[in-house]
Design a protein around this motif. Structure first.
Motif, short mmCIF file in Angstrom:
data_model
loop_
_atom_site.label_atom_id
_atom_site.label_comp_id
_atom_site.label_asym_id
_atom_site.label_seq_id
_atom_site.Cartn_x
_atom_site.Cartn_y
_atom_site.Cartn_z
N PRO A 149 1.92 -18.43 2.38
CA PRO A 149 1.07 -19.18 1.46
C PRO A 149 0.04 -18.29 0.76
CG PRO A 149 0.37 -19.56 3.72
CD PRO A 149 1.61 -18.70 3.78
N ALA A 150 0.51 -17.21 0.14
CA ALA A 150 -0.36 -16.27 -0.57
C ALA A 150 0.52 -15.34 -1.41
CB ALA A 150 -1.17 -15.45 0.41
N THR A 151 -0.08 -14.73 -2.42
CA THR A 151 0.63 -13.69 -3.18
C THR A 151 -0.16 -12.39 -3.24
OG1 THR A 151 -0.28 -14.48 -5.29
CG2 THR A 151 1.88 -15.35 -4.64
N THR A 152 -1.50 -12.47 -3.07
CA THR A 152 -2.33 -11.27 -3.13
C THR A 152 -3.42 -11.30 -2.07
OG1 THR A 152 -3.90 -12.22 -4.69
CG2 THR A 152 -2.01 -11.06 -5.64
N SER A 153 -3.89 -10.10 -1.73
CA SER A 153 -5.03 -9.97 -0.83
C SER A 153 -5.80 -8.71 -1.21
CB SER A 153 -4.55 -9.88 0.63
OG SER A 153 -5.65 -9.84 1.52
N THR A 154 -7.12 -8.81 -1.23
CA THR A 154 -7.98 -7.67 -1.52
C THR A 154 -8.69 -7.30 -0.22
OG1 THR A 154 -8.32 -8.48 -3.77
CG2 THR A 154 -9.87 -6.81 -2.96
N GLU A 155 -8.54 -6.03 0.20
CA GLU A 155 -8.99 -5.62 1.53
C GLU A 155 -9.77 -4.31 1.46
OE1 GLU A 155 -4.92 -7.64 3.31
OE2 GLU A 155 -5.20 -5.48 3.54
N ARG A 156 -10.78 -4.20 2.32
CA ARG A 156 -11.62 -2.99 2.37
C ARG A 156 -11.45 -2.30 3.72
NH1 ARG A 156 -17.07 -4.63 1.12
NH2 ARG A 156 -17.21 -5.29 3.28
N LEU A 157 -11.37 -0.98 3.69
CA LEU A 157 -11.35 -0.17 4.90
C LEU A 157 -12.77 -0.08 5.43
CD1 LEU A 157 -9.72 1.63 6.85
CD2 LEU A 157 -10.17 3.54 5.30
N LYS B 214 -7.73 1.23 -5.00
CA LYS B 214 -8.79 1.40 -5.99
C LYS B 214 -9.62 2.58 -5.51
CE LYS B 214 -9.08 -3.38 -7.46
NZ LYS B 214 -9.95 -4.53 -7.65
N GLY B 215 -9.28 3.77 -5.99
CA GLY B 215 -9.98 4.97 -5.55
C GLY B 215 -9.24 5.66 -4.41
N ASP B 216 -9.86 6.71 -3.90
CA ASP B 216 -9.28 7.49 -2.81
C ASP B 216 -9.45 6.77 -1.48
OD1 ASP B 216 -8.63 9.53 -4.60
OD2 ASP B 216 -10.55 10.56 -4.29
N VAL B 217 -8.57 7.10 -0.53
CA VAL B 217 -8.65 6.51 0.79
C VAL B 217 -9.86 7.08 1.53
CG1 VAL B 217 -7.51 6.23 3.02
CG2 VAL B 217 -6.16 6.15 0.92
N GLY B 218 -10.70 6.20 2.01
CA GLY B 218 -11.88 6.56 2.78
C GLY B 218 -12.63 5.29 3.12
N ILE B 219 -13.54 5.39 4.04
CA ILE B 219 -14.30 4.21 4.45
C ILE B 219 -14.97 3.59 3.23
CG2 ILE B 219 -16.23 3.39 5.86
CD1 ILE B 219 -15.27 5.29 8.01
N GLY B 220 -14.79 2.28 3.08
CA GLY B 220 -15.33 1.56 1.93
C GLY B 220 -14.35 1.38 0.79
N CYS B 221 -13.21 2.09 0.85
CA CYS B 221 -12.23 1.96 -0.23
C CYS B 221 -11.57 0.58 -0.18
CB CYS B 221 -11.19 3.07 -0.18
SG CYS B 221 -10.05 2.97 1.22
N VAL B 222 -11.00 0.18 -1.30
CA VAL B 222 -10.42 -1.15 -1.43
C VAL B 222 -8.96 -1.02 -1.85
CG1 VAL B 222 -10.54 -3.32 -2.75
CG2 VAL B 222 -12.65 -2.19 -2.00
N ARG B 223 -8.12 -1.91 -1.30
CA ARG B 223 -6.72 -1.99 -1.70
C ARG B 223 -6.40 -3.41 -2.14
NH1 ARG B 223 -3.91 -1.38 4.31
NH2 ARG B 223 -4.40 -3.47 5.06
N GLU B 224 -5.48 -3.48 -3.10
CA GLU B 224 -4.92 -4.76 -3.56
C GLU B 224 -3.51 -4.81 -3.01
OE1 GLU B 224 -6.28 -7.21 -5.39
OE2 GLU B 224 -8.19 -6.20 -5.76
N VAL B 225 -3.24 -5.84 -2.21
CA VAL B 225 -1.94 -5.97 -1.56
C VAL B 225 -1.20 -7.15 -2.17
CG1 VAL B 225 -0.83 -6.52 0.64
CG2 VAL B 225 -2.76 -4.96 0.61
N ASP B 226 0.07 -6.93 -2.50
CA ASP B 226 0.95 -8.02 -2.92
C ASP B 226 1.72 -8.48 -1.70
OD1 ASP B 226 0.10 -7.74 -5.52
OD2 ASP B 226 1.85 -6.58 -6.17
N VAL B 227 1.75 -9.80 -1.51
CA VAL B 227 2.39 -10.40 -0.34
C VAL B 227 3.76 -10.93 -0.74
CG1 VAL B 227 2.15 -12.18 1.43
CG2 VAL B 227 0.12 -10.99 0.57
N ARG B 228 4.76 -10.71 0.11
CA ARG B 228 6.12 -11.20 -0.14
C ARG B 228 6.14 -12.72 -0.15
NH1 ARG B 228 9.57 -6.99 -0.02
NH2 ARG B 228 9.05 -5.24 1.33
N SER B 229 7.10 -13.25 -0.85
CA SER B 229 7.23 -14.71 -0.89
C SER B 229 7.56 -15.23 0.51
CB SER B 229 8.33 -15.12 -1.87
OG SER B 229 9.57 -14.62 -1.45
N GLY B 230 7.26 -16.49 0.73
CA GLY B 230 7.48 -17.09 2.04
C GLY B 230 6.18 -17.35 2.77
#
Length: 187
Positions: free
Chosen positions: A91-99, A73-89
């Motif tokens: 106990p999760a499918t998504t994760s939202t993470e901030r640098l 979500k936006g350019d890479v830099g401190i404070g930027c956010v990514r949405e990660v899809d997790v492989r099956s196997g």
């Protein structure tokens, strides 16, 4: 303090350089309902090569086997956010993470998990890379530490063991990818 230091085989680590780097960069202050741990991996590849993968907040799937996709979500830099899809196997499918922190000179990366359909609440981690000699060649000591809430119904030990297993898998994959790249560079 509810934290542990784990080496590659899960033993308590005790190298002077490791302990110094942990004291400098990996201080978490876990609350009563949290656990924290530090893991160390020695990789037979130069720090610049390892850092070229670790610093790519926008492409964790390059070495993290449980990540299938990452959308920034936006350019890479401190404070930027990514949405990660997790492989099956897992106990999760998504994760939202901030640098949280990125230092290309000192090789330090910090992230915080903001949300997702998993139980890693208030998760924060720091990864540092340190040059060293491994088997007579340029190598890298990777130190990763974290702090996370202990979910309702779990113990601190269970939570730490689960997160440590994920990190060990990521570090093993990072090592394999980097050592393969280093071997190709030498030919």
């Amino acid at each position: 303090m509810n934290s542990t230091i784990a080496a590659e085989e899960g033993c308590v680590s005790g190298g002077a350089d490791e302990l110094l780097q942990i004291r400098l960069n990996h201080r978490h202050d876990p609350k009563e309902n949290q656990c924290s741990s530090v893991l160390v991996k020695h990789i037979k590849a130069p720090v610049h090569l390892v850092w070229s993968l670790v610093r790519r907040f926008d492409q964790p799937q390059k070495y993290k086997p449980f990540v299938s996709r990452c959308v920034m979500k936006g350019d890479v830099g401190i404070g930027c956010v990514r949405e990660v899809d997790v492989r099956s196997g897992l106990p999760a499918t998504t994760s939202t993470e901030r640098l949280e922190f990125l230092d290309d000179n000192e090789h330090i990366l910090g992230i915080r998990i903001l949300g997702g359909d998993h139980r890693l609440k208030n998760y924060s981690s720091v990864v540092t890379l340190h040059p060293e000699i491994v088997d007579g060649r340029s190598g890298t000591m990777v130190i990763e530490s974290f702090v996370v809430d202990v979910p309702e119904g779990n113990t601190k030990d269970e939570t730490c063991c689960f997160v440590e297993a994920l990190i060990r898998c990521n570090l093993k994959s990072l090592s394999s990818v980097c050592e393969r790249m280093a071997a190709q560079d030498m030919t």
